[in-house]
Design an enzyme around this catalytic site. Structure first.
Site, mmCIF file in Angstrom:
data_model
loop_
_atom_site.group_PDB
_atom_site.id
_atom_site.type_symbol
_atom_site.label_atom_id
_atom_site.label_comp_id
_atom_site.label_asym_id
_atom_site.label_seq_id
_atom_site.Cartn_x
_atom_site.Cartn_y
_atom_site.Cartn_z
ATOM 1 N N ASP A 1 78.135 5.156 105.558
ATOM 2 C CA ASP A 1 79.536 4.782 105.763
ATOM 3 C C ASP A 1 79.698 3.273 105.645
ATOM 4 O O ASP A 1 79.041 2.510 106.345
ATOM 5 C CB ASP A 1 80.018 5.227 107.152
ATOM 6 N N ASP B 1 72.353 2.275 104.715
ATOM 7 C CA ASP B 1 73.341 2.946 105.543
ATOM 8 C C ASP B 1 74.324 3.645 104.600
ATOM 9 O O ASP B 1 74.352 3.361 103.398
ATOM 10 C CB ASP B 1 74.048 1.911 106.428
#
Length: 341
Positions: free
Chosen positions: A25, A23
């Protein structure tokens, strides 16, 4: 169901994996700034890396440019976005070249256009579908147009790129696409069909694109990254540099429990500590991780020895998960989730 980690083993989390799924953020960066140790830890791995993002506001090229600016080596094809998953879903739901009302940013607009759909921003154009994704520029006018289109005809398809309620930015935590989708939901009284994490479509796209079968997914959110990885049947690790922290990890339901708990990405390359379980004649369940010791008697969970903070969390999670009880049915020692220490 017991803890899903590697009890009794001291391999690194990357052992036996053929790729690393990340991922963005809260894992690699927060706002415009890279997270400490993230870039060097990613560059240290010899495995192929795919970057999975629910953020629909940017194109893969823009994401790749940002990541290269931090010192990572990648091409846009290594970036898998929720708009790509949304397009794949749309193709199964509406005819080719249909008119689609887009509520979102450049990343979503481009994917919809490249798929051959006709784009509108007005409900008056009678779109057959509304696709909604996060963008910092999305405001009331765009949300209202989406609402009008969905209300106009019950047959209008409504697809949302992702369910993330929040997004970590430099100044703090801000509302994410899930919050904006909820606003439309409250207006129209309908539920959207979601395409990004935790739906497995993004993981399947990444696995096919990278030609891998046993990746490790690393994320900061249990409800998207970890839940999605488990749904896709792949290993997962939660890292404490983003949204979810000790309280959320200890309270995680079975479908959101990670295989590994990491303080930061450096621990991808360190042996994951052995999780030692024992039960005494008084039915006291003990879990040891490193120097941390947690015990449970009935519904009471207590810290016997703190040790390292990350090992204490690992031990506490294992003890709670092994109990088979919901978190609200347990009396949990606050030391397990305290921000102090």
């Amino acid at each position: 169901m017991g803890f899903t980690g590697r009890s009794g083993k001291t391999d690194t989390p990357l052992a036996g994996k053929d790729a690393l799924f990340l991922d963005l953020d809260g894992v690699i960066y927060r706002g415009p700034d890279p997270i400490d140790y993230a870039v060097e830890s990613i560059n240290q791995t010899a495995l192929p890396v795919a970057y999975l993002t629910n953020n629909a506001s940017r194109t893969p090229e823009q994401v790749a440019d940002q990541l290269r600016g931090y010192g990572l080596e990648l091409v846009p094809e290594h970036v898998v976005t929720s708009p790509q998953a949304a397009v794949a879903l749309l193709k199964t739901m509406i005819p080719a070249a249909s008119t689609v009302l887009v509520v979102g940013g450049e990343g979503l607009l481009r994917e919809i256009a490249e798929a051959g759909f006709s784009i509108t921003t007005s409900a008056d154009d009678e779109p057959v579908a509304v696709v909604q994704g996060f963008s910092p520029e999305v405001g009331w006018p765009q949300l209202a147009e989406g609402s009008f289109a969905i209300q106009r005809d019950p047959s209008v398809v409504w697809v949302a790129t992702n369910t993330d309620w929040t997004i970590p930015v430099q100044r703090g935590v801000a509302p994410g696409n899930g919050a904006l989708v909820s606003a439309v939901h409250l207006a129209v009284g309908r539920l959207a069909t979601f395409a990004g994490k935790p739906e497995r479509a993004m993981f399947d796209v990444a696995a096919r694109r990278m030609a891998v079968s046993t990746p490790l997914m690393v994320g900061d959110r249990l409800d998207t990254d970890i839940k999605g990885a488990r749904a896709a049947g792949i290993s997962s690790a939660v890292v404490l540099t983003g949204i979810d922290q000790a309280k959320q990890i200890l309270a995680a339901g079975e479908d959101q429990r990670p295989d590994y708990i990491l303080q930061d990405l450096r621990q991808l390359h360190l042996p994951y500590p052995e999780i030692i379980r024992s039960v005494d004649r008084d039915d006291v369940h003990t879990v040891e991780v490193g120097k941390a010791v947690v015990r449970r008697k009935g519904h009471v969970v207590r810290v016997a020895r703190a040790g390292e903070k990350i090992d204490l969390l690992r031990a506490g999670a294992a003890c709670i998960y092994d109990s088979g009880l919901k978190i609200f049915g347990l009396d949990v020692d606050p030391a397990l989730y305290s921000d102090k220490g």
